[in-house]
Design an enzyme around this catalytic site. Sequence first.
Site, PDB file in Angstrom:
ATOM      1  N   GLU A  84       0.833  -1.191   0.000  1.00 57.80           N
ATOM      2  CA  GLU A  84       0.000   0.000   0.000  1.00 57.80           C
ATOM      3  C   GLU A  84       0.870   1.244   0.000  1.00 57.80           C
ATOM      4  O   GLU A  84       1.953   1.257   0.577  1.00 57.80           O
ATOM      5  CB  GLU A  84      -0.895   0.016   1.237  1.00 57.80           C
ATOM      6  CG  GLU A  84      -1.986  -1.029   1.148  1.00 57.80           C
ATOM      7  CD  GLU A  84      -2.864  -1.083   2.386  1.00 57.80           C
ATOM      8  OE1 GLU A  84      -3.889  -1.778   2.325  1.00 57.80           O
ATOM      9  OE2 GLU A  84      -2.537  -0.445   3.395  1.00 57.80           O
TER      10      GLU A  84
ATOM     11  N   CYS B 124       3.288   8.497   1.283  1.00 61.70           N
ATOM     12  CA  CYS B 124       3.864   7.563   2.240  1.00 61.70           C
ATOM     13  C   CYS B 124       4.112   6.258   1.489  1.00 61.70           C
ATOM     14  O   CYS B 124       3.182   5.663   0.943  1.00 61.70           O
ATOM     15  CB  CYS B 124       2.868   7.356   3.375  1.00 61.70           C
ATOM     16  SG  CYS B 124       3.417   6.193   4.612  1.00 61.70           S
TER      17      CYS B 124
ATOM     18  N   CYS C 130       6.312  -6.902   7.152  1.00 62.83           N
ATOM     19  CA  CYS C 130       7.454  -6.387   7.910  1.00 62.83           C
ATOM     20  C   CYS C 130       7.870  -7.441   8.923  1.00 62.83           C
ATOM     21  O   CYS C 130       7.028  -8.115   9.511  1.00 62.83           O
ATOM     22  CB  CYS C 130       7.063  -5.093   8.630  1.00 62.83           C
ATOM     23  SG  CYS C 130       8.441  -4.318   9.509  1.00 62.83           S
TER      24      CYS C 130
ATOM     25  N   CYS D 284       6.498  -5.009  15.631  1.00 59.72           N
ATOM     26  CA  CYS D 284       6.103  -4.062  16.678  1.00 59.72           C
ATOM     27  C   CYS D 284       4.645  -4.348  17.066  1.00 59.72           C
ATOM     28  O   CYS D 284       3.789  -4.548  16.194  1.00 59.72           O
ATOM     29  CB  CYS D 284       6.255  -2.625  16.187  1.00 59.72           C
ATOM     30  SG  CYS D 284       7.961  -2.200  15.741  1.00 59.72           S
TER      31      CYS D 284
ATOM     32  N   CYS E 180       1.592  -2.310  15.491  1.00 60.90           N
ATOM     33  CA  CYS E 180       1.625  -2.002  14.051  1.00 60.90           C
ATOM     34  C   CYS E 180       1.023  -3.130  13.236  1.00 60.90           C
ATOM     35  O   CYS E 180       1.388  -4.296  13.382  1.00 60.90           O
ATOM     36  CB  CYS E 180       3.061  -1.754  13.604  1.00 60.90           C
ATOM     37  SG  CYS E 180       3.217  -1.413  11.842  1.00 60.90           S
TER      38      CYS E 180
ATOM     39  N   CYS F  75      -2.340   4.154   9.862  1.00 57.44           N
ATOM     40  CA  CYS F  75      -1.178   3.642  10.584  1.00 57.44           C
ATOM     41  C   CYS F  75       0.116   4.230  10.045  1.00 57.44           C
ATOM     42  O   CYS F  75       0.624   3.815   9.011  1.00 57.44           O
ATOM     43  CB  CYS F  75      -1.151   2.116  10.512  1.00 57.44           C
ATOM     44  SG  CYS F  75       0.427   1.402  10.945  1.00 57.44           S
TER      45      CYS F  75
HETATM   46  N1  SAH Z   1       9.551   0.586   9.965  1.00 61.59           N
HETATM   47  C1  SAH Z   1       9.617   2.000   9.998  1.00 61.59           C
HETATM   48  C2  SAH Z   1       8.594   2.720   9.123  1.00 61.59           C
HETATM   49  C3  SAH Z   1       7.153   2.239   9.157  1.00 61.59           C
HETATM   50  S1  SAH Z   1       6.080   2.725  10.453  1.00 61.59           S
HETATM   51  C4  SAH Z   1       9.523   2.505  11.403  1.00 61.59           C
HETATM   52  O1  SAH Z   1       9.281   1.709  12.290  1.00 61.59           O
HETATM   53  O2  SAH Z   1       9.773   3.675  11.636  1.00 61.59           O
HETATM   54  C5  SAH Z   1       5.867   4.442  10.410  1.00 61.59           C
HETATM   55  C6  SAH Z   1       5.472   4.992  11.770  1.00 61.59           C
HETATM   56  O3  SAH Z   1       4.121   4.643  12.140  1.00 61.59           O
HETATM   57  C7  SAH Z   1       6.370   4.462  12.869  1.00 61.59           C
HETATM   58  O4  SAH Z   1       6.726   5.469  13.746  1.00 61.59           O
HETATM   59  C8  SAH Z   1       5.435   3.452  13.514  1.00 61.59           C
HETATM   60  O5  SAH Z   1       5.857   3.118  14.790  1.00 61.59           O
HETATM   61  C9  SAH Z   1       4.104   4.177  13.469  1.00 61.59           C
HETATM   62  N2  SAH Z   1       2.964   3.323  13.741  1.00 61.59           N
HETATM   63  C10 SAH Z   1       2.846   2.005  13.509  1.00 61.59           C
HETATM   64  N3  SAH Z   1       1.665   1.537  13.923  1.00 61.59           N
HETATM   65  C11 SAH Z   1       0.994   2.585  14.441  1.00 61.59           C
HETATM   66  C12 SAH Z   1      -0.297   2.746  15.024  1.00 61.59           C
HETATM   67  N4  SAH Z   1      -1.137   1.715  15.176  1.00 61.59           N
HETATM   68  N5  SAH Z   1      -0.669   3.973  15.429  1.00 61.59           N
HETATM   69  C13 SAH Z   1       0.165   5.023  15.279  1.00 61.59           C
HETATM   70  N6  SAH Z   1       1.392   4.936  14.722  1.00 61.59           N
HETATM   71  C14 SAH Z   1       1.807   3.721  14.312  1.00 61.59           C
END
Ligand code: SAH
Length: 335
Positions: free
Chosen positions: A83, A96, A103, A107, A110, A324
């Site tokens: 996406e 974005c 991934c 986390c 996420c 997200c």
């Molecule tokens: N892998 C990279 C980029 C992808 S995530 C990274 O971790 O930075 C981009 C941003 O969105 C990151 O800061 C991530 O932690 C955040 N993110 C992921 N899931 C989220 C959620 N449910 N709500 C808010 N931010 C989120």
Amino acid sequence: MPDEWKPILKERGLRPFRADQILQSLYRDYITDWDQATTLPKDFRETLKTEFPLTESEVMAEDVAQDGTRKLLIRYADGECVETVLIPARDRFTQCISTQVGCAMGCAFCASGSKGVVRSLKADEIVAEYLAGRRYGEITNIVVMGMGEPFANYDETLRALKLINAGKGPNLGARHITLSTCGVVPGFERLAAEGIQFELSVSLHAANDKLRSELMPVNRKWPLDVLLPACADYTNRTKRIITFEYTVIDGVNSSRADAEELARQVRRVPMAKVNLIPLSPVDHRPDFHTPSDATMLMFLDVLMRAGVQTMLRRSRGKDASAACGQLRLRKAPQK
Ligand code: SAH
């Protein structure tokens, strides 16, 4: 890359200016077939078709949120999809982009990591996302905050971003391109050595190792006492700011003590600032909730009082499941 075309042309007895025509066709005219590159000689177009087939990608679906945020589903030749999200704002049009299908980082909060990684994207597939996005308007900014961990696919991601940045290519300014990492430490050193002025964000989300390892498994490999010195080293070497992303999860990392600890940790890094993001709810963690506005403001207040430059980010594209990490920056009132 622009320069890589010159030897290819030379081998075939073609003049170097053809390289510019190729780039113009690819990145200004958005050709989808070499036959559309009408400035090139016909027999050379045939050669290109067989030897340099254009990346196959297709916009499979799109979804537009009420706020104008648009999510595109891009499908590649092998059927895998990622996406990409287009985020219009008053003075910018941000895209974005994703760097991997899924991934591996896992986390907790996420969605992208909840099913693991399928494969990394090649540079041309990442550029294809950008080219798909550009059909909706001139992209002014790119954030590498879609699916995937860019530093876990370093070479292809950097190749793609350098291409998008190339003067003879799309020519998007390096300072308008932001990489975001969950803290894959070897990437900092490598990015610093590139000498390119891309922006760097680091997803922190917790200010002590116990909580951070729970939320972000990557912290077990590179804990805060490794990550933060690597960040400091990066800012010292490059003289460029690092932005720490902190997603506030209600009752998990949202207390006043968490905010105070965050301020202390961030101040270990010269030239750092913080973006506070309210959690976007994700299906696989119904126990994780969005914090109240009051909690966000308390966090902001603690950080600002501690002298940490902080911004509140608002979620965009929620009703298109595009939220997200696809969030707009909003400046907090400076004291
Ligand atoms: N892998 C990279 C980029 C992808 S995530 C990274 O971790 O930075 C981009 C941003 O969105 C990151 O800061 C991530 O932690 C955040 N993110 C992921 N899931 C989220 C959620 N449910 N709500 C808010 N931010 C989120």
